[in-house]
Design a protein around this motif. Structure first.
Motif, PDB file in Angstrom:
ATOM      1  N   UNK A 108       0.473   6.933  -3.575  1.00  0.00           N
ATOM      2  CA  UNK A 108       1.051   6.602  -2.269  1.00  0.00           C
ATOM      3  C   UNK A 108      -0.045   6.454  -1.216  1.00  0.00           C
ATOM      4  N   UNK A 109      -0.984   7.377  -1.207  1.00  0.00           N
ATOM      5  CA  UNK A 109      -2.094   7.293  -0.247  1.00  0.00           C
ATOM      6  C   UNK A 109      -2.960   6.068  -0.496  1.00  0.00           C
ATOM      7  N   UNK A 110      -3.163   5.728  -1.774  1.00  0.00           N
ATOM      8  CA  UNK A 110      -3.951   4.546  -2.104  1.00  0.00           C
ATOM      9  C   UNK A 110      -3.305   3.272  -1.617  1.00  0.00           C
ATOM     10  N   UNK A 111      -1.993   3.201  -1.705  1.00  0.00           N
ATOM     11  CA  UNK A 111      -1.316   1.982  -1.243  1.00  0.00           C
ATOM     12  C   UNK A 111      -1.472   1.816   0.272  1.00  0.00           C
ATOM     13  N   UNK A 112      -1.400   2.908   1.004  1.00  0.00           N
ATOM     14  CA  UNK A 112      -1.615   2.808   2.454  1.00  0.00           C
ATOM     15  C   UNK A 112      -3.056   2.442   2.768  1.00  0.00           C
ATOM     16  N   UNK A 113      -3.994   3.002   2.028  1.00  0.00           N
ATOM     17  CA  UNK A 113      -5.406   2.665   2.236  1.00  0.00           C
ATOM     18  C   UNK A 113      -5.694   1.208   1.923  1.00  0.00           C
ATOM     19  N   UNK A 114      -5.123   0.705   0.822  1.00  0.00           N
ATOM     20  CA  UNK A 114      -5.332  -0.697   0.462  1.00  0.00           C
ATOM     21  C   UNK A 114      -4.716  -1.632   1.490  1.00  0.00           C
ATOM     22  N   UNK A 115      -3.599  -1.212   2.062  1.00  0.00           N
ATOM     23  CA  UNK A 115      -2.974  -2.050   3.090  1.00  0.00           C
ATOM     24  C   UNK A 115      -3.917  -2.230   4.277  1.00  0.00           C
ATOM     25  N   UNK A 116      -4.583  -1.153   4.664  1.00  0.00           N
ATOM     26  CA  UNK A 116      -5.512  -1.243   5.794  1.00  0.00           C
ATOM     27  C   UNK A 116      -6.696  -2.152   5.463  1.00  0.00           C
ATOM     28  N   UNK A 117      -7.245  -2.016   4.254  1.00  0.00           N
ATOM     29  CA  UNK A 117      -8.396  -2.841   3.873  1.00  0.00           C
ATOM     30  C   UNK A 117      -8.006  -4.316   3.769  1.00  0.00           C
ATOM     31  N   UNK A 118      -6.843  -4.619   3.229  1.00  0.00           N
ATOM     32  CA  UNK A 118      -6.442  -6.016   3.140  1.00  0.00           C
ATOM     33  C   UNK A 118      -6.159  -6.594   4.522  1.00  0.00           C
ATOM     34  N   UNK A 119      -5.661  -5.786   5.428  1.00  0.00           N
ATOM     35  CA  UNK A 119      -5.434  -6.255   6.792  1.00  0.00           C
ATOM     36  C   UNK A 119      -6.756  -6.630   7.448  1.00  0.00           C
ATOM     37  N   UNK A 120      -7.799  -5.852   7.214  1.00  0.00           N
ATOM     38  CA  UNK A 120      -9.121  -6.176   7.745  1.00  0.00           C
ATOM     39  C   UNK A 120      -9.589  -7.509   7.183  1.00  0.00           C
ATOM     40  N   UNK A 121      -9.348  -7.740   5.878  1.00  0.00           N
ATOM     41  CA  UNK A 121      -9.769  -8.991   5.246  1.00  0.00           C
ATOM     42  C   UNK A 121      -9.065 -10.181   5.878  1.00  0.00           C
ATOM     43  N   UNK A 122      -7.749 -10.071   6.081  1.00  0.00           N
ATOM     44  CA  UNK A 122      -7.014 -11.189   6.658  1.00  0.00           C
ATOM     45  C   UNK A 122      -7.405 -11.428   8.117  1.00  0.00           C
ATOM     46  N   UNK A 123      -7.694 -10.386   8.845  1.00  0.00           N
ATOM     47  CA  UNK A 123      -8.152 -10.559  10.222  1.00  0.00           C
ATOM     48  C   UNK A 123      -9.492 -11.278  10.264  1.00  0.00           C
ATOM     49  N   UNK A 124     -10.379 -10.944   9.334  1.00  0.00           N
ATOM     50  CA  UNK A 124     -11.680 -11.606   9.284  1.00  0.00           C
ATOM     51  C   UNK A 124     -11.523 -13.079   8.924  1.00  0.00           C
ATOM     52  N   UNK A 125     -10.585 -13.400   8.039  1.00  0.00           N
ATOM     53  CA  UNK A 125     -10.359 -14.802   7.682  1.00  0.00           C
ATOM     54  C   UNK A 125      -9.816 -15.598   8.861  1.00  0.00           C
TER      55      UNK A 125
END
Length: 104
Positions: A25-42
């Protein structure tokens, strides 16, 4: 009370299951934050610079096409020769030279 704590420590569900669930559960929340950073950078990278945006503008598009047509009009498109590229085991310079000499 201490006996209940010891009982919980020996329980396999508490010892292995709960940490595993927390990790998933914690990993899914962490991955959500990292993917959001990726999409913002794109999004930031996709913004066009003004020079390129001027070239893409539809009002100027016909002028750009006309310039490209003028460049291509002067080229000789009928006088080309098909030269086979080298195979991986062949020497590229030697093969191309042989193809050029054979055609002339």
């Amino acid at each position: 009370m201490w006996s209940q704590v010891r009982k919980l420590q020996k329980n396999r569900t508490v010892k292995y299951g709960i940490p595993m669930l927390l990790l998933v559960v914690g990993g899914s929340f962490g991955l959500r934050e990292f993917t959001q950073i990726r999409y913002d950078a794109q999004k930031i990278k996709k913004k066009l610079d003004p020079a390129l945006e001027a070239r893409v503008n539809n009002k100027k598009q016909s002028a750009i096409l006309q310039e490209e047509y003028e460049k291509l009009k002067d080229l000789d498109l009928d006088g080309w020769k098909n030269i086979r590229g080298p195979r991986p085991w062949e020497d590229s310079k030697e093969q191309q030279q042989a193809q050029l000499n054979k055609g002339t």
